[in-house]
Motif scaffolding. Sequence first.
Motif, mmCIF file in Angstrom:
data_model
loop_
_atom_site.group_PDB
_atom_site.id
_atom_site.type_symbol
_atom_site.label_atom_id
_atom_site.label_comp_id
_atom_site.label_asym_id
_atom_site.label_seq_id
_atom_site.Cartn_x
_atom_site.Cartn_y
_atom_site.Cartn_z
ATOM 1 N N LEU A 1 2.109 6.808 -0.912
ATOM 2 C CA LEU A 1 1.591 7.589 -2.036
ATOM 3 C C LEU A 1 2.606 8.621 -2.517
ATOM 4 C CD1 LEU A 1 -2.140 8.153 -0.996
ATOM 5 C CD2 LEU A 1 -1.219 6.544 -2.671
ATOM 6 N N ALA A 2 3.442 9.116 -1.604
ATOM 7 C CA ALA A 2 4.472 10.081 -2.002
ATOM 8 C C ALA A 2 5.477 9.458 -2.960
ATOM 9 C CB ALA A 2 5.182 10.615 -0.764
ATOM 10 N N ARG A 3 5.609 8.122 -2.915
ATOM 11 C CA ARG A 3 6.563 7.428 -3.785
ATOM 12 C C ARG A 3 5.876 6.731 -4.965
ATOM 13 N NH1 ARG A 3 8.794 6.526 1.431
ATOM 14 N NH2 ARG A 3 10.979 7.179 1.559
ATOM 15 N N THR A 4 4.596 7.018 -5.167
ATOM 16 C CA THR A 4 3.817 6.327 -6.195
ATOM 17 C C THR A 4 3.673 7.198 -7.432
ATOM 18 O OG1 THR A 4 2.578 5.070 -4.543
ATOM 19 C CG2 THR A 4 1.583 5.285 -6.706
ATOM 20 N N SER A 5 3.926 6.605 -8.601
ATOM 21 C CA SER A 5 3.749 7.345 -9.852
ATOM 22 C C SER A 5 2.527 6.877 -10.637
ATOM 23 C CB SER A 5 4.989 7.199 -10.736
ATOM 24 O OG SER A 5 5.210 5.844 -11.074
ATOM 25 N N LEU A 6 2.057 5.638 -10.357
ATOM 26 C CA LEU A 6 0.885 5.106 -11.054
ATOM 27 C C LEU A 6 0.071 4.272 -10.076
ATOM 28 C CD1 LEU A 6 -0.824 4.433 -13.587
ATOM 29 C CD2 LEU A 6 0.773 2.554 -14.058
ATOM 30 N N ILE A 7 -1.229 4.528 -10.033
ATOM 31 C CA ILE A 7 -2.168 3.727 -9.246
ATOM 32 C C ILE A 7 -3.060 2.966 -10.212
ATOM 33 C CG2 ILE A 7 -4.091 3.790 -7.607
ATOM 34 C CD1 ILE A 7 -2.856 6.443 -6.562
ATOM 35 N N VAL A 8 -3.092 1.645 -10.078
ATOM 36 C CA VAL A 8 -3.920 0.794 -10.932
ATOM 37 C C VAL A 8 -5.044 0.209 -10.087
ATOM 38 C CG1 VAL A 8 -4.005 -1.237 -12.413
ATOM 39 C CG2 VAL A 8 -1.966 0.216 -12.397
ATOM 40 N N ILE A 9 -6.270 0.442 -10.488
ATOM 41 C CA ILE A 9 -7.434 -0.153 -9.832
ATOM 42 C C ILE A 9 -7.908 -1.281 -10.734
ATOM 43 C CG2 ILE A 9 -9.712 0.242 -8.850
ATOM 44 C CD1 ILE A 9 -8.979 3.257 -8.807
ATOM 45 N N ASP A 10 -7.504 -2.496 -10.395
ATOM 46 C CA ASP A 10 -7.872 -3.645 -11.217
ATOM 47 C C ASP A 10 -9.284 -4.109 -10.848
ATOM 48 O OD1 ASP A 10 -7.390 -5.385 -13.248
ATOM 49 O OD2 ASP A 10 -6.271 -6.822 -12.042
ATOM 50 N N GLU A 11 -9.974 -4.717 -11.829
ATOM 51 C CA GLU A 11 -11.368 -5.125 -11.636
ATOM 52 C C GLU A 11 -12.185 -3.940 -11.120
ATOM 53 O OE1 GLU A 11 -12.080 -7.792 -12.948
ATOM 54 O OE2 GLU A 11 -10.244 -8.987 -12.912
ATOM 55 N N ALA A 12 -12.096 -2.846 -11.841
ATOM 56 C CA ALA A 12 -12.648 -1.574 -11.366
ATOM 57 C C ALA A 12 -14.168 -1.564 -11.306
ATOM 58 C CB ALA A 12 -12.161 -0.435 -12.267
ATOM 59 N N HIS A 13 -14.832 -2.548 -11.930
ATOM 60 C CA HIS A 13 -16.288 -2.594 -11.797
ATOM 61 C C HIS A 13 -16.698 -2.776 -10.338
ATOM 62 C CE1 HIS A 13 -14.941 -6.763 -12.326
ATOM 63 N NE2 HIS A 13 -15.969 -7.104 -11.579
ATOM 64 N N CYS A 14 -15.765 -3.267 -9.493
ATOM 65 C CA CYS A 14 -16.076 -3.413 -8.067
ATOM 66 C C CYS A 14 -16.417 -2.074 -7.424
ATOM 67 C CB CYS A 14 -14.899 -4.042 -7.328
ATOM 68 S SG CYS A 14 -14.542 -5.748 -7.788
ATOM 69 N N ILE A 15 -15.863 -0.986 -7.928
ATOM 70 C CA ILE A 15 -16.153 0.333 -7.356
ATOM 71 C C ILE A 15 -17.646 0.619 -7.432
ATOM 72 C CG2 ILE A 15 -15.828 2.817 -7.647
ATOM 73 C CD1 ILE A 15 -13.084 2.274 -8.724
#
Length: 685
Positions: free
Chosen positions: A141-155
């Motif tokens: 996460l320290a090296r991450t600039s963008l987090i993509v949650i694909d198929e977000a309806h699963c949440i």
Amino acid sequence: MPASPAETHLTAVLHKLAGPHATPRSDQLDAVTAILQPVARVLVVQATGWGKSAVYWAATTALRKDGRGTTLVISPLLALMRDQVAAAEKAGLSAASINSTNIDDWDPIFHALEHNQLDVLLVSPERLGNPSFAARLPQLLARTSLIVIDEAHCISDWGFDFRPDYQRLARSLLAAPNAAVLATTATANERVTEDVRQQLGSDTAVFRGTLARTSLRLSVIPGLAAAERYAWIADALSTLPGSGIIYALTVAEAERLAAFLQQSGFNVPAYTGQMETADRLLIEQQLRNNELKAVVATSALGMGYDKPDLGFCLHLGSPGTPVAYYQQIGRAGRALDHAEAILLPASSDEAIWEYFATANIPDQAAADRTLQALAGQPLSIVDLEGLTAIRRGRLEALLKILAVDDAVRKDGSKWAATGKPWIHDTRKWEALVAARRNEAALMRNYANGRGCLMAYLQQALSDPQPAPCGRCSVCTGHLPAPGLQPEPARIQQARSFLRQQDVLIEPRKLWPKGCSRKGTITASPSARAVAFADDPGWSAELAQLENSNHTTIPPELLDGAVQLLARWKKHWQQRPAVVIPAPAPAAQMQGNRLLAQHIAKIGKLPLLDCFTWSGSPCPENLPSTPHVSHLEQAIRLNRNISLPPGPVLLCSTTARSCWTLTVAAPLLAEAGVPDSLALILHRKP
């Protein structure tokens, strides 16, 4: 005026993905612009084919150009992951995935991340609960600039029982201090959209467009019996355009329909989550290359599978929600002007919907028993089942929920309590069941053709611009070939096929802990059943059997039992010497005797009624240990009856766990019977 970074990178990505004439949509550009803001939170709800992946690939190229870190994509299915890696590379990005099938590649992938050599990393949500991956997560996460949650309806929609690890996102990924977060889905109604937005944060920018698909022609073929639905699909495959996917609600149905279509001359394999990864990969590629007319699939082949020229999507039975249905038909017609989406509803749909709506809802008493059992030491699932008296499937689902809420954790192959209490949120779970039942009612209305099908889906999915499509079977009054009825000869072929699908039942191998018998089961009977679950070949006859409370047996089922024995006998080492009604409570025993009498008469074999049952019936849904203990007290063998030295055939109208037969067989073995076979009319799920 010079183009913005968002427009420059989006245009470049679209040219690589779709060709030099592709131009950005205005809402695509707005979404990329929003993502590039510091610590942005963005939710995109757009139809399949709109270009959601282009948005996050463009944002990634812009961020990487600016010297920022890797994009982390949470992707729910292996098939989707594979396609996304390929799409990222086509967009000019270096990409890799971490999942349960490539553990040997993890170290090289993390090495590439440490040296800033990877633009995109795709992971499944379950990795977030894996200890070895979780240990590396802070560094990632320290090296991450963008987090993509694909198929977000699963949440929201499937989070608690389909993929509970999606709910870990709010605590682990969404807490990343320096990363933007993008959630995308093509299938979210207003309830799901609002729930996901709240989980992302109150300042989330939402980009929602129309979900209508002008390339899809929707149809419903009502009123067909099981054999007619099979026949209809076989007839339709001769006229449907191109290649496609046929969805079934269960693994058993998918495998059965695929076998029938293969018998009918079509190159149509089954595709389920129970298959080996290599076999699924091969089928995906064969379908992509148009080497198959179709694939009969469960929902394992769905989200994100990338074949833009799929010509049709059929459903044998209705998914429980418009969200699930729209997501699956969205595989078809993405790069075509015309594709068919056809639903063949089944009378068994309602029972399946209700099962999935309520099966894994937790209760406080079960949670308390589980946490109390784990208070002393970590335990295996087998030990927990015996101590809690919770059936295996429900126990596994409960443990996932408790793990998401940090009340338990996985400790190697065992489970351990964390010491954190768990309080049942009754309002939450009751609201979820009510929501699922409401959405099942929406699907019921769709299956009954109550209005324009596309407009109905749009309304059910809270589309802001619902409108009659003018193309569906309700709007036009026209059904795709073969119309309302398939060929009679094909119906007869399907009926004959369905009634010859014997159900082979694997013998039990070990006695459950805590019972009087220990260790390996040496006398478990070899068993077969005429029908399993809501078997499409026998649905009417099974209903008659249940409605009579097993006091009468439909002649067709008796004939089916005789035919099963005729097919089965080639596997016997020795013909049964006697027929015996299997032990059962009084309510079922009459049916067992009727079946045994019929088989004895047809086979010209002696009939022995040598078992008795004392006490109450065994309660439904007991786990193995108390179930077997109850049976050991209830079942008695009359030792005054002379038993033959040859094999016996136990007859039972119904069985679920088959523990009754498993307990009866050793009693016969101890009385000198060398082998037991078991004939069952209906194996319940």
